[in-house]
Design a protein around this motif. Structure first.
Motif, PDB file in Angstrom:
ATOM      1  N   THR A   2      26.976  56.095  29.887  1.00  0.00           N
ATOM      2  CA  THR A   2      27.216  56.031  28.442  1.00  0.00           C
ATOM      3  C   THR A   2      25.956  56.398  27.671  1.00  0.00           C
ATOM      4  OG1 THR A   2      28.937  54.339  28.675  1.00  0.00           O
ATOM      5  CG2 THR A   2      27.880  54.523  26.526  1.00  0.00           C
ATOM      6  N   ALA A   3      24.824  55.878  28.108  1.00  0.00           N
ATOM      7  CA  ALA A   3      23.553  56.176  27.441  1.00  0.00           C
ATOM      8  C   ALA A   3      23.179  57.647  27.592  1.00  0.00           C
ATOM      9  CB  ALA A   3      22.447  55.288  28.010  1.00  0.00           C
ATOM     10  N   LEU A   4      23.412  58.218  28.767  1.00  0.00           N
ATOM     11  CA  LEU A   4      23.077  59.625  28.995  1.00  0.00           C
ATOM     12  C   LEU A   4      23.970  60.546  28.167  1.00  0.00           C
ATOM     13  CD1 LEU A   4      22.546  59.582  32.876  1.00  0.00           C
ATOM     14  CD2 LEU A   4      20.785  59.631  31.100  1.00  0.00           C
ATOM     15  N   LEU A   5      25.252  60.227  28.077  1.00  0.00           N
ATOM     16  CA  LEU A   5      26.161  61.046  27.277  1.00  0.00           C
ATOM     17  C   LEU A   5      25.803  60.962  25.792  1.00  0.00           C
ATOM     18  CD1 LEU A   5      29.541  60.272  29.072  1.00  0.00           C
ATOM     19  CD2 LEU A   5      28.346  62.468  29.020  1.00  0.00           C
ATOM     20  N   ALA A   6      25.443  59.771  25.344  1.00  0.00           N
ATOM     21  CA  ALA A   6      25.042  59.613  23.942  1.00  0.00           C
ATOM     22  C   ALA A   6      23.784  60.428  23.654  1.00  0.00           C
ATOM     23  CB  ALA A   6      24.802  58.139  23.630  1.00  0.00           C
ATOM     24  N   VAL A  48      17.517  65.168  28.265  1.00  0.00           N
ATOM     25  CA  VAL A  48      18.512  64.092  28.167  1.00  0.00           C
ATOM     26  C   VAL A  48      17.949  62.809  28.755  1.00  0.00           C
ATOM     27  CG1 VAL A  48      20.775  63.296  28.989  1.00  0.00           C
ATOM     28  CG2 VAL A  48      20.497  65.640  28.152  1.00  0.00           C
ATOM     29  N   GLY A  49      17.328  62.925  29.924  1.00  0.00           N
ATOM     30  CA  GLY A  49      16.732  61.743  30.545  1.00  0.00           C
ATOM     31  C   GLY A  49      15.652  61.131  29.673  1.00  0.00           C
ATOM     32  N   GLU A  50      14.814  61.981  29.091  1.00  0.00           N
ATOM     33  CA  GLU A  50      13.733  61.494  28.224  1.00  0.00           C
ATOM     34  C   GLU A  50      14.301  60.778  26.998  1.00  0.00           C
ATOM     35  OE1 GLU A  50       9.853  63.247  25.783  1.00  0.00           O
ATOM     36  OE2 GLU A  50      11.208  64.593  26.851  1.00  0.00           O
ATOM     37  N   ARG A  51      15.329  61.376  26.367  1.00  0.00           N
ATOM     38  CA  ARG A  51      15.907  60.765  25.179  1.00  0.00           C
ATOM     39  C   ARG A  51      16.557  59.408  25.511  1.00  0.00           C
ATOM     40  NH1 ARG A  51      17.857  62.200  20.070  1.00  0.00           N
ATOM     41  NH2 ARG A  51      15.996  63.525  20.117  1.00  0.00           N
ATOM     42  N   ALA A  52      17.193  59.334  26.672  1.00  0.00           N
ATOM     43  CA  ALA A  52      17.870  58.091  27.060  1.00  0.00           C
ATOM     44  C   ALA A  52      16.927  57.108  27.750  1.00  0.00           C
ATOM     45  CB  ALA A  52      19.040  58.406  27.980  1.00  0.00           C
ATOM     46  N   ARG A  53      15.665  57.539  27.932  1.00  0.00           N
ATOM     47  CA  ARG A  53      14.649  56.704  28.593  1.00  0.00           C
ATOM     48  C   ARG A  53      14.965  56.478  30.071  1.00  0.00           C
ATOM     49  NH1 ARG A  53      12.977  52.204  23.962  1.00  0.00           N
ATOM     50  NH2 ARG A  53      12.386  53.748  22.374  1.00  0.00           N
ATOM     51  N   TYR A  54      15.457  57.546  30.683  1.00  0.00           N
ATOM     52  CA  TYR A  54      15.660  57.575  32.126  1.00  0.00           C
ATOM     53  C   TYR A  54      14.939  58.806  32.670  1.00  0.00           C
ATOM     54  CZ  TYR A  54      19.478  54.146  31.711  1.00  0.00           C
ATOM     55  OH  TYR A  54      20.220  53.025  31.468  1.00  0.00           O
ATOM     56  N   SER A  55      14.836  58.882  33.991  1.00  0.00           N
ATOM     57  CA  SER A  55      14.213  60.052  34.605  1.00  0.00           C
ATOM     58  C   SER A  55      15.222  61.187  34.726  1.00  0.00           C
ATOM     59  CB  SER A  55      13.703  59.700  36.007  1.00  0.00           C
ATOM     60  OG  SER A  55      14.797  59.446  36.875  1.00  0.00           O
ATOM     61  N   ARG A  56      14.717  62.407  34.894  1.00  0.00           N
ATOM     62  CA  ARG A  56      15.591  63.545  35.117  1.00  0.00           C
ATOM     63  C   ARG A  56      16.420  63.333  36.371  1.00  0.00           C
ATOM     64  NH1 ARG A  56      16.661  68.098  37.751  1.00  0.00           N
ATOM     65  NH2 ARG A  56      17.104  70.047  36.610  1.00  0.00           N
ATOM     66  N   GLY A  57      15.825  62.662  37.355  1.00  0.00           N
ATOM     67  CA  GLY A  57      16.535  62.403  38.599  1.00  0.00           C
ATOM     68  C   GLY A  57      17.776  61.559  38.399  1.00  0.00           C
ATOM     69  N   ILE A  58      17.714  60.616  37.472  1.00  0.00           N
ATOM     70  CA  ILE A  58      18.889  59.778  37.175  1.00  0.00           C
ATOM     71  C   ILE A  58      19.993  60.634  36.581  1.00  0.00           C
ATOM     72  CG2 ILE A  58      19.751  57.960  35.658  1.00  0.00           C
ATOM     73  CD1 ILE A  58      18.277  56.846  38.017  1.00  0.00           C
ATOM     74  N   VAL A  59      19.631  61.548  35.680  1.00  0.00           N
ATOM     75  CA  VAL A  59      20.634  62.429  35.075  1.00  0.00           C
ATOM     76  C   VAL A  59      21.274  63.294  36.156  1.00  0.00           C
ATOM     77  CG1 VAL A  59      21.116  64.069  33.230  1.00  0.00           C
ATOM     78  CG2 VAL A  59      19.185  62.497  33.002  1.00  0.00           C
ATOM     79  N   SER A  60      20.464  63.853  37.045  1.00  0.00           N
ATOM     80  CA  SER A  60      20.977  64.679  38.137  1.00  0.00           C
ATOM     81  C   SER A  60      21.874  63.868  39.062  1.00  0.00           C
ATOM     82  CB  SER A  60      19.823  65.289  38.934  1.00  0.00           C
ATOM     83  OG  SER A  60      19.036  66.134  38.114  1.00  0.00           O
TER      84      SER A  60
END
Length: 209
Positions: free
Chosen positions: A25-29, A48-60
């Motif tokens: 939900t956070a990544l889509l937002a 996207v990861g940076e904006r949601a405060r996650y790593s790029r790896g989490i998005v992948s």
């Protein structure tokens, strides 16, 4: 003891699923916000990861690719866009409620809706998006046709109308109003137009018109 262990195991799985849903939900937002701010072409998994405060790896891990992420954004951005429509029986009144409610929602400061419309416009020149939005538009037209056919069977919509033509015209009108609102904020009085356009369609379709 076995029952207790299984119970705790089930709770652990539910908690993991809840964490996954919260992350997605956070990544889509975040993806929607970036699309609205900077456009589709500048969107990257890293941003996207940076904006949601996650790593790029989490998005992948959650989406695998930018294409899959855009697909998820498109599929979730206007889901349930007009509340209560699903509870109404198919027919003329549901069709008119959808038209009025959809136009009214276009006036909201709604990042998911804005992202959807920007993606839809981009699909005209982006093959990877065209596949997604052809499917979305086909489903939307099919839903509109269900209401038209139901109204014709019930005798509330004239038997001489063509459900396919009506669905194409309504979808084009709704999307067009949305794009006008994006290009020229304030030009589309959604509250008034929702009522007016629904009345136009009633006059055009109603069997007793």
């Amino acid at each position: 003891m076995v029952m207790t262990a299984n119970k705790h195991e089930g709770q652990g799985r539910r908690t993991q699923q809840q964490r996954r849903e919260k992350t997605e939900t956070a990544l889509l937002a975040a993806a929607r916000q970036l699309i609205v701010e900077s456009g589709v072409r500048s969107l990257t998994l890293a941003r996207v990861g940076e904006r949601a405060r996650y790593s790029r790896g989490i998005v992948s891990h959650h989406f695998g690719s930018k294409q899959a992420l855009l697909d998820a954004v498109a599929r979730t951005s206007q889901s349930g866009f007009v509340p209560g429509i699903a509870d109404l029986p198919p027919g003329l009144e549901r069709l008119l409620s959808l038209i009025e409610g959809y136009i009214g929602r276009l006036g909201a400061d709604d990042s998911p809706s804005r992202a959807f419309l920007l993606l839809w416009a981009e699909a005209a020149t982006a093959p990877e998006l065209a596949v997604i939005f052809r499917e979305r538009d086909e489903r939307f037209r099919a839903d509109l046709q269900v209401d038209v056919v139901a109204g014709m069977k019930a005798g509330t919509i004239r038997s001489t109308v063509d459900p396919g033509d009506v669905s194409v015209a309504i979808l084009g009108q709704l999307r067009g109003l949305g794009m006008q609102g994006l290009l020229t904020p304030g030009a589309v009085n959604t509250g008034r137009l929702g009522v007016v356009i629904a009345a136009y369609w009633r006059a055009a379709l109603a069997a007793d018109a």
